[in-house]
Design a protein around this motif. Structure first.
Motif, PDB file in Angstrom:
ATOM      1  N   ASP A   1      15.558 -14.137  55.429  1.00 42.64           N
ATOM      2  CA  ASP A   1      14.951 -13.712  56.693  1.00 42.64           C
ATOM      3  C   ASP A   1      16.001 -13.173  57.655  1.00 42.64           C
ATOM      4  N   GLU A   2      17.186 -13.782  57.669  1.00 39.37           N
ATOM      5  CA  GLU A   2      18.255 -13.277  58.529  1.00 39.37           C
ATOM      6  C   GLU A   2      18.672 -11.871  58.092  1.00 39.37           C
ATOM      7  N   ILE A   3      18.800 -11.671  56.785  1.00 37.90           N
ATOM      8  CA  ILE A   3      19.165 -10.343  56.281  1.00 37.90           C
ATOM      9  C   ILE A   3      18.094  -9.329  56.664  1.00 37.90           C
ATOM     10  N   LYS A   4      16.841  -9.688  56.436  1.00 37.95           N
ATOM     11  CA  LYS A   4      15.736  -8.766  56.712  1.00 37.95           C
ATOM     12  C   LYS A   4      15.641  -8.446  58.199  1.00 37.95           C
ATOM     13  N   ASN A   5      15.733  -9.466  59.046  1.00 38.58           N
ATOM     14  CA  ASN A   5      15.613  -9.257  60.494  1.00 38.58           C
ATOM     15  C   ASN A   5      16.754  -8.394  61.028  1.00 38.58           C
ATOM     16  N   GLN A   6      17.953  -8.619  60.518  1.00 43.43           N
ATOM     17  CA  GLN A   6      19.084  -7.859  61.027  1.00 43.43           C
ATOM     18  C   GLN A   6      19.057  -6.419  60.537  1.00 43.43           C
ATOM     19  N   ILE A   7      18.518  -6.203  59.352  1.00 45.45           N
ATOM     20  CA  ILE A   7      18.330  -4.825  58.891  1.00 45.45           C
ATOM     21  C   ILE A   7      17.356  -4.102  59.816  1.00 45.45           C
ATOM     22  N   GLN A   8      16.299  -4.786  60.242  1.00 41.21           N
ATOM     23  CA  GLN A   8      15.348  -4.176  61.171  1.00 41.21           C
ATOM     24  C   GLN A   8      15.991  -3.946  62.533  1.00 41.21           C
ATOM     25  N   GLN A   9      16.835  -4.873  62.974  1.00 36.30           N
ATOM     26  CA  GLN A   9      17.519  -4.702  64.259  1.00 36.30           C
ATOM     27  C   GLN A   9      18.463  -3.506  64.232  1.00 36.30           C
ATOM     28  N   LEU A  10      18.951  -3.169  63.058  1.00 38.14           N
ATOM     29  CA  LEU A  10      19.830  -2.013  62.925  1.00 38.14           C
ATOM     30  C   LEU A  10      19.049  -0.713  62.799  1.00 38.14           C
ATOM     31  N   LYS A  11      17.745  -0.775  63.094  1.00 35.06           N
ATOM     32  CA  LYS A  11      16.854   0.390  63.109  1.00 35.06           C
ATOM     33  C   LYS A  11      16.736   1.027  61.726  1.00 35.06           C
ATOM     34  N   ILE A  12      16.669   0.171  60.714  1.00 37.16           N
ATOM     35  CA  ILE A  12      16.476   0.635  59.345  1.00 37.16           C
ATOM     36  C   ILE A  12      15.054   0.288  58.940  1.00 37.16           C
ATOM     37  N   THR A  13      14.290   1.302  58.560  1.00 39.32           N
ATOM     38  CA  THR A  13      12.890   1.100  58.190  1.00 39.32           C
ATOM     39  C   THR A  13      12.814   0.386  56.851  1.00 39.32           C
ATOM     40  N   THR A  14      12.010  -0.656  56.787  1.00 41.66           N
ATOM     41  CA  THR A  14      11.906  -1.435  55.551  1.00 41.66           C
ATOM     42  C   THR A  14      10.445  -1.636  55.181  1.00 41.66           C
ATOM     43  N   ASN A  15       9.723  -0.541  55.034  1.00 46.28           N
ATOM     44  CA  ASN A  15       8.349  -0.666  54.550  1.00 46.28           C
ATOM     45  C   ASN A  15       8.338  -1.181  53.114  1.00 46.28           C
ATOM     46  N   GLN A  16       9.361  -0.798  52.370  1.00 48.93           N
ATOM     47  CA  GLN A  16       9.485  -1.277  51.000  1.00 48.93           C
ATOM     48  C   GLN A  16      10.133  -2.649  50.986  1.00 48.93           C
ATOM     49  N   PRO A  17       9.697  -3.534  50.098  1.00 47.85           N
ATOM     50  CA  PRO A  17      10.369  -4.832  49.986  1.00 47.85           C
ATOM     51  C   PRO A  17      11.839  -4.636  49.626  1.00 47.85           C
ATOM     52  N   ILE A  18      12.710  -5.380  50.285  1.00 51.48           N
ATOM     53  CA  ILE A  18      14.146  -5.201  50.058  1.00 51.48           C
ATOM     54  C   ILE A  18      14.719  -6.311  49.187  1.00 51.48           C
ATOM     55  N   GLU A  19      13.831  -7.211  48.666  1.00 56.14           N
ATOM     56  CA  GLU A  19      14.373  -8.326  47.901  1.00 56.14           C
ATOM     57  C   GLU A  19      15.171  -7.875  46.683  1.00 56.14           C
ATOM     58  N   ASN A  20      14.748  -6.772  46.046  1.00 56.39           N
ATOM     59  CA  ASN A  20      15.489  -6.290  44.876  1.00 56.39           C
ATOM     60  C   ASN A  20      16.905  -5.856  45.255  1.00 56.39           C
ATOM     61  N   PHE A  21      17.012  -5.203  46.411  1.00 56.48           N
ATOM     62  CA  PHE A  21      18.336  -4.774  46.868  1.00 56.48           C
ATOM     63  C   PHE A  21      19.218  -5.979  47.189  1.00 56.48           C
ATOM     64  N   VAL A  22      18.615  -6.990  47.797  1.00 58.14           N
ATOM     65  CA  VAL A  22      19.373  -8.203  48.130  1.00 58.14           C
ATOM     66  C   VAL A  22      19.848  -8.890  46.858  1.00 58.14           C
ATOM     67  N   GLN A  23      18.949  -9.020  45.887  1.00 50.20           N
ATOM     68  CA  GLN A  23      19.292  -9.743  44.662  1.00 50.20           C
ATOM     69  C   GLN A  23      20.304  -8.994  43.798  1.00 50.20           C
ATOM     70  N   GLU A  24      20.418  -7.686  43.983  1.00 49.13           N
ATOM     71  CA  GLU A  24      21.399  -6.920  43.209  1.00 49.13           C
ATOM     72  C   GLU A  24      22.835  -7.213  43.639  1.00 49.13           C
ATOM     73  N   VAL A  25      23.021  -7.554  44.915  1.00 51.55           N
ATOM     74  CA  VAL A  25      24.388  -7.796  45.400  1.00 51.55           C
ATOM     75  C   VAL A  25      24.615  -9.241  45.838  1.00 51.55           C
ATOM     76  N   CYS A  26      23.549 -10.044  45.867  1.00 55.68           N
ATOM     77  CA  CYS A  26      23.665 -11.412  46.365  1.00 55.68           C
ATOM     78  C   CYS A  26      23.106 -12.403  45.349  1.00 55.68           C
ATOM     79  N   GLN A  27      23.503 -13.652  45.528  1.00 52.12           N
ATOM     80  CA  GLN A  27      22.955 -14.730  44.720  1.00 52.12           C
ATOM     81  C   GLN A  27      22.485 -15.846  45.644  1.00 52.12           C
TER      82      GLN A  27
END
Length: 1427
Positions: A756-782
């Motif tokens: 949720d912190e990652i998602k909220n801060q991405i939105q605060q950076l004015k990045i549109t996230t209509n698409q789920p970003i969990e795949n992007f998170v899981q590619e670089v994070c564990q």
């Protein structure tokens, strides 16, 4: 049957003679029938729709197994939980009406009383009504309607006047303010208004009452309202709608709400549909625009507010005093002749109730040309108002689009879009999906009037006007900023709405060709509009040139540069008043088609684009792109020119988000430079200069920020594609890696982040996230399964790119704080290390000689000539912001990597410039030195001044630290010498020899430990100790008390002061008293001394604790014998200490339990001297469990039945019989009883004796955890379905009054369910009462809406201490809504279950609540009595 003439006369008499409080039953007798038998209450028939009104804070339900509409509602009476077993239903507390029986919204059969409208025979019901009743009712309503129509004719012509005239006249009439009444001259009008309002209210109230009297009457009323009124030539229903607007807008409207009758009409499906269609057709008639004089409007508004304030307080004297002044000001307003006007909108509250008309059938009706055409037409006309040179006084930007924007989020909306699309295309749908459409297909599609095409036409048809703004005031007023924010909000809403519809339609296209054909159609349509604008708009910069020539070049009024900037800012805000929707959509589609088409190179793309737009020559395309570039620059300049950021602040205030528009503008500039390369860059620079930004520093900042944004990342392209495309299929890998780049950067602020912190801060950076970003998170994070937080994967290198965080100061601030803590250099915080690490990859892409929309920008900018131009700009503008230096850093590093060496000439220029700045602008000098330092990290170019400065600073800091250490050492040595001189020995002391509060030595007769004595939670589900021991203690009621402590010791006065400071009558002692050092909760001071007076004092305080913890409720063995009750309590505590020794070996010594155990035995012996009893309290069979054997020996020694040597011998025999693996327990017990211990002899004897087993305490916690897991189920869906059907133990249902945060909980100690809060509105909530009555004041609950845990220790509860269910991203189920119905994906976390098992096993309820109360925010939000 009464004639209409008779009814008209009676109505006039009714109003004339003032019978305005006539009851509805009297009205019925007067106009319908005076026979009592005709007015009989009848039960509503089963074959109907409920339609019951549900008010705010009243309980209602939503069941998503019974309805796909996420806005449906089921009232309490219609909700039968037996028909929703294992359904996903929610408890809600919003207002609305019950949809039970409406088969277009809910499944039928959920309620026995409402079986839907489908089985109703309306004609048969009407025939059952007596003809006299039917005829009189129809005549009565028609007469009222005719009378209102006549009054409406009188009212309508004056409906364009300032609405405050009528409101002021109303107050003047009420208080007989004759002077005001005389200047307004509204006597006749006001009389008509009051009369119309009276009869309108009468009609609504009668209908509302009449349909409740008899179910048949409902169908009679709907039959009458569906008829055509011959005078107005429209439905009587439509007359009602129109009159409502007039009466409300002219106000003061204090009448009945028209929506109150329409909820009940849901039972008549045919009429319901008629209401919806009528509403949609006449939606534009529910509001009207007035063009009013600006000065007069605000003058009358202020007069009304002043009068209204006195009117509300019934201050007649104040009104009389204002009468003279108000009448003069009204005359002034009537003769106001200024040419400044504003737009005022009058609208009925009923317009907001379009949300009730949201069925799929209604959406399909809206898309029909005969219904959509008037809506589209009025939408176009309404938009024209936005771009006129007038001010607004209210935000009605969303009102025009609400009828669409509300519905576009519905699941079935895109299905309807596609259905209508297929109908429009008819036989051409299949070919539309298989091949690119031809030129003839364009015209054919346009002629078929598809709704989305019509909507785009409505936006396109708004004329773009050429005007020169006459600035009567050269200072930006708040109203100027407000109007600009409203324009932006409206255009942003347009963009989001159209994008959502286009994206939904594209998502259902079965083939990629179909998607691209749709893009081609709307690209061409936008082009036609834009081409027309280019031909008609003339020179864009005439207004700016006119501004300078008229206001600055030849006027003496503006001389100061700040005044010029303020005037230019005003002009920029004015220039925002132009329709740019077509530009935005055209740019989005350009970029989408480029990525979706996967073109070989830009020439291939331009050729394709010319074919789509039917352009024969490339030079004909360039003016279009130039036009778009100018508009994009205008938007960015207007948004960023004001250094005070007033426009952004106003946008935040009205909750306007223009991020998408900014992304489109920036993405287009990058796209433009990619397509037209050097020519494009030259035109970009020339165009930027033509805006003639008055302050060079601001111009440079905006220019550099634009370039920096478009070269540093691909976020803008990502945002644009997210707006119009659901999947990431057309995204190249470079674009996908952009989000990964952002995620990696976020970890600069913390080593771990929640999803949720990652998602909220991405939105605060004015990045549109209509698409789920969990795949992007899981590619670089564990994900860490314990903390539920993500960390970067091994091998993923952390880097920092400060450019990403320029759009949000909050996120940027968090990261900078962390970097400061890490002692990163100022250069690192300014420039990061991203470009140094990624420069090689960028150069490799540049060197590949292939077109790249991502890297071609570096061809234009990363060259010696542009960098010199940038350095020159920095030199000329000595107040440059950081952006200019960041841009320079980017470009010079890329250039150096391209050449594989540093350009020494450029470095020398930068060093010379840094030397110049060193005297006047130290900060800019530091920036330049930091750039050289960055180059030095990649190429060895020798030392520089910055490194020398840094080295000197480090040496200075080290010297200061060394001197500070030497001062402390010297002071310590001086104190040591003084002590030696005084003869004080130097001794190393144990920490327990000192008071933990004052740090002074503790005497043996003044040593206290804070302890907590509490009751065990009563429960029969879990065994908190081995079965045999549990049964024996329970049989004797010796498992009731628990003792907790820490090892910290204090003076009595120190602890006493600590308790007094925290004393608070609002909370129990255990919550507000604690160990000052470790915050361990306590309610008693335990003396560690040999003084008998302290023993007596402790015994008295212990008796007081017995009263506080309500031992009367515990059924103590000796509760009736006061003398023995304390002994009973002592023995329970000693047993508890011994059990703790087995349960928590590691914690036992640490918490000082050995010392407490010894002291308890001393106090017992002392107390026995005063009160001797003869009969043993402890009566266990010897030889079963060694703990009980030890306790019986202790009692016998206290009673004098065995001497000390016999006691020690028998204890030793018991210890000898324990297994070898429990030697640590043996040593602890030897310490407790102070037995002389010969280790060698002891262990030699131990081998000869048959060992007895120690009860198995070690599996107890695991068994409790396993039991809890079985009761809860392995996912949230199982858990909720299992307990939601049990209903509340207190009220037998769910709390009917729903407050915010209302929930249902299950008690884990008895598995009963309860309403969170109080079912009976008690100050103490259900949870505390249940804990007190059933579980000795302690319990633990789990919420059925979230899995949150609530811990209660009477009378305090700690809500939301943790949650039990998480998905694979570590997210909690915070709130049940229609968007998160995948309950089975939230799995039970066994780590949290183990926490619960520890709370139950170790009786930690009070300690956890006490620890939570240390956090002031938590005590405000979660530590509560009313749960």
């Amino acid at each position: 049957m009464k004639s209409q003439e008779t009814i008209n006369e009676a109505l006039e008499d009714l109003y004339k003679y003032g019978e305005k409080q006539l009851g509805m039953e009297q009205l019925y007798n007067l106009f319908i029938s005076n026979k009592p038998q005709d007015l009989q209450q009848q039960e509503q028939k089963a074959n109907s729709v409920c339609g019951a009104k549900v008010y705010n804070d009243e309980l209602s339900f939503k069941c998503f197994d019974c309805s796909t509409d996420f806005n449906h509602m089921i009232c309490i009476k219609c909700f039968d939980i037996k028909k929703h077993i294992n359904h996903k239903f929610l408890l809600k507390n919003g207002a609305g009406c019950c949809d039970c029986g409406d088969d277009s919204t809910l499944k039928l059969g959920i309620c026995n009383d409402h079986q839907g409208h489908s089985i109703i025979n309306k004609q048969k019901i009407l025939q059952q009504i007596p003809p006299t009743i039917r005829g009189n009712t129809e005549n009565f309503i028609r007469c009222l309607n005719n009378l209102l129509n006549l009054l409406y004719v009188e009212l309508k012509p004056i409906s364009t006047i300032n609405p405050y005239y009528i409101k002021i006249y109303h107050i003047a009439t009420k208080w007989k303010l004759r002077k005001i009444m005389d200047v307004l001259l509204l006597q006749d009008y006001y009389r008509s208004f009051c009369k119309a309002l009276y009869f309108h209210n009468l009609l609504i109230k009668f209908i509302a009452w009449f349909i409740q009297v008899n179910h048949q009457n409902l169908f009679l009323i709907t039959h009458i309202l569906s008829q055509t009124d011959l005078n107005s030539n429209q439905l009587i229903l439509q007359n009602l709608f129109e009159r409502q607007l007039t009466l409300e807008s002219l106000g003061p409207y204090q009448g009945e709400k028209i929506e109150s009758i329409f909820y009940a009409f849901h039972a008549d499906h045919e009429f319901k549909r008629l209401v919806h269609i009528t509403f949609l057709k006449n939606y534009h008639n529910f509001r009207s625009f007035l063009c009013l004089n600006y000065e007069a409007f605000f003058l009358l508004k202020r007069i009304y507010e002043d009068l209204h304030r006195y009117d509300q307080t019934y201050n007649n004297m104040g009104l009389q005093q204002m009468e003279d002044q108000a009448s003069e000001e009204i005359v002034e307003a009537q003769f106001e002749q200024s040419e400044k006007y504003l737009t005022y909108q009058a609208f009925t509250i009923f317009i907001g109730h379009h949300s009730q008309f949201f069925t799929q059938e209604m959406i399909e009706a809206l898309f029909q040309p005969n219904i959509s055409s008037p809506f589209i037409q009025i939408l176009t006309e309404s938009q024209e108002l936005y771009y006129q040179n007038m001010n607004f006084v209210q935000d009605f930007s969303l009102l025009h689009l609400a009828i669409l924007s509300f519905r576009v989020e519905f699941t079935f909306f895109k299905q309807v879009l596609m259905k209508c699309f297929k109908i429009i295309l008819d036989d051409k749908f299949d070919s539309f999906q298989k091949k690119l459409i031809s030129k003839d297909d364009y015209e054919d599609f346009q002629s078929r009037q598809y709704f989305l095409t019509q909507l785009l036409h409505s936006f396109n048809n708004v004329k773009r006007q050429n005007r020169r703004y006459e600035l009567d005031n050269l200072v930006v007023q708040q109203n100027d900023i407000y109007n600009a924010a409203l324009i932006i909000n409206f255009q942003s809403s347009q963009l989001k709405l159209f994008n959502k519809m286009l994206k939904d339609l594209r998502s259902l296209m079965p083939e990629l060709i179909g998607k691209r054909n749709l893009t081609r159609i709307y690209l061409y349509q936008c082009y036609l509009k834009l081409n027309q604008d280019i031909q008609n708009i003339g020179n864009y910069f005439d207004q700016i040139d006119y501004f300078y020539s008229f206001y600055i070049d030849y006027e003496i009024t503006i001389q100061d540069q700040e005044e010029i900037c303020e005037a230019y800012n005003l002009l920029s805000l004015k220039l925002l008043k132009r329709p740019i929707f077509t530009n935005l959509i055209f740019v989005e589609l350009l970029i989408l088609e480029y990525f979706e088409g996967k073109f070989i190179d830009k020439e291939d793309y331009l050729k394709y684009l010319m074919e789509v737009l039917r352009i024969k020559n490339l030079k004909d395309l360039k003016p279009l792109f130039n036009h778009l570039l100018i508009d994009s620059l205008q938007n960015l300049i207007a948004h960023n020119f004001d250094q005070k950021k007033r426009l952004q602040q106003e946008q935040q205030r009205i909750k306007c988000n223009s991020n998408e528009m900014e992304s489109v503008d920036l993405a287009f500039i990058k796209f433009y430079l990619f397509l037209f390369e050097l020519d494009g860059l030259l035109f970009f620079e020339v165009t930027f200069q033509k805006f003639r930004i008055p302050k060079k520093m601001i111009a440079s900042e905006i220019y550099n920020s634009i370039l920096l944004s478009i070269i540093s990342s691909e976020i803008e392209f990502w945002n644009v594609l997210q707006m119009v495309e659901e999947t990431t299929d057309p995204y190249p890998q470079q674009l996908k890696s952009t989000i990964q780049h952002v995620i990696i950067n976020l970890f600069n602020q913390s080593a771990s982040l929640s999803f949720d912190e990652i998602k909220n801060q991405i939105q605060q950076l004015k990045i549109t996230t209509n698409q789920p970003i969990e795949n992007f998170v899981q590619e670089v994070c564990q994900l860490d399964l314990i903390s539920k937080r993500f960390t970067l994967k091994k091998g993923i290198q952390l880097y920092f790119d400060p450019i990403l965080f320029t759009k949000n100061n909050a996120v940027k601030g968090h990261i900078l704080e962390r970097l400061i803590d890490q002692k990163k250099s100022q250069g690192f915080m300014n420039f990061g290390n991203y470009i140094q690490q990624k420069a090689d990859a960028i150069v490799k892409q540049i060197s590949s000689n292939t077109d790249s929309i991502f890297f071609d920008i570096f061809h234009l900018l990363a060259n010696e000539s542009f960098i010199k131009y940038l350095i020159q700009d920095i030199e000329q503008n000595q107040q440059q912001k950081l952006q200019a230096f960041q841009l320079l850093n980017y470009l010079i590093i890329i250039l150096s990597k391209q050449q594989n060496k540093v350009d020494e000439e450029l470095v020398e220029i930068i060093q010379q410039l840094a030397q110049q700045y060193k005297q006047n602008n130290q900060k800019c000098a530091e920036y330049l030195y930091q750039i050289i330092d960055n180059l030095n990290s990649l190429f060895k170019i020798g030392s520089n001044s910055l490194q020398q400065i840094t080295s000197q600073t480090l040496i200075s800091d080290k010297s200061k630290m060394k001197n500070k250490y030497l001062q402390k050492q010297s002071k310590f040595n001086e104190q040591l010498e003084i002590n030696l001189h005084l003869g004080l020995p130097y001794e190393k002391q144990d920490e327990n020899d000192c008071c933990q509060s004052c740090k002074l030595i503790i005497r043996k007769d003044d040593r206290y430990i804070p302890i907590l004595i509490s009751t065990f939670a009563k429960q029969n589900i879990y065994e908190t100790m081995p079965t045999e021991l549990y049964k024996m203690l329970k049989a004797e009621n010796l498992n009731l008390l628990n003792i907790s402590s820490c090892k910290h010791q204090f003076h009595f006065e120190c602890l006493k002061d600590s308790f007094i400071n925290k004393f608070n009558y609002e909370f129990p002692l255990w919550l507000i008293s604690n160990c000052p050092t470790c915050q361990q909760s306590c309610n008693l001071l335990f003396p560690i001394s040999q003084l008998e007076v302290h023993f007596d004092q402790f015994i008295q305080e212990l008796e007081a604790i017995l009263i506080e913890i309500n031992l009367d409720l515990l059924s103590l063995k000796n509760i009736d014998i006061d003398e023995l009750m304390l002994f009973d309590m002592f023995y329970q505590l000693l047993i508890n200490i011994l059990i703790q020794m087995l349960q928590q070996k590691a914690d036992f010594q640490r918490s000082g339990k050995v010392q407490i155990f010894k002291q308890f035995i001393r106090i017992l012996k002392h107390h026995y001297k005063n009160i001797k009893y003869k009969q043993n309290i402890l009566n266990f069979k010897k030889g079963q469990i060694f703990i009980l054997d030890i306790m019986m020996l202790i009692e016998n020694q206290i009673m004098g039945r065995i001497n000390k040597s016999e006691f020690e011998q028998e204890i030793s025999d018991i210890l000898l019989s324990l297994p070898m693996q429990n030697d640590n327990i043996v040593e602890t017990l030897i310490d407790c009883f102070e037995i002389k211990f010969n280790e060698k002899l002891f262990y030699s004897e131990k081998k000869k004796i048959q060992s007895r087993c120690i009860p198995d305490f070690y599996q107890t916690q695991n068994e409790i955890s396993n039991q809890i897991a079985i009761y809860l189920g392995n996912n949230f869906e199982i858990f909720r379905h299992r307990y939601i059907k049990k209903l509340c133990k207190k009220c037998g249902f769910f709390a009917k009054k729903q407050n915010k945060g209302q929930d249902i909980v299950v008690c884990l100690l008895c598995l009963q369910t309860l309403c969170l809060g109080s079912c009976e509105n008690n100050q103490i909530g259900n949870l505390s009462i249940h804990a007190k009555e059933e579980h000795n004041c302690h319990s633990i609950y789990v919420c059925l809406s979230s899995g949150n845990v609530v811990i209660t220790s009477y009378p305090i509860s700690y809500a939301n201490c943790f949650t039990l269910f998480y998905n694979n991203l570590g997210q909690e189920l915070k709130e049940l809504t229609h968007t998160n119905l995948d309950w089975d994906k939230y799995k039970l976390d066994m780590g949290k279950v183990e926490q619960i098992s520890k709370i139950i096993l170790y009786n930690q309820y009070q300690q956890i609540i006490r620890n939570a109360s240390n956090d002031q925010d938590r005590i405000r939000e979660n530590i509560r009595r009313d749960l």
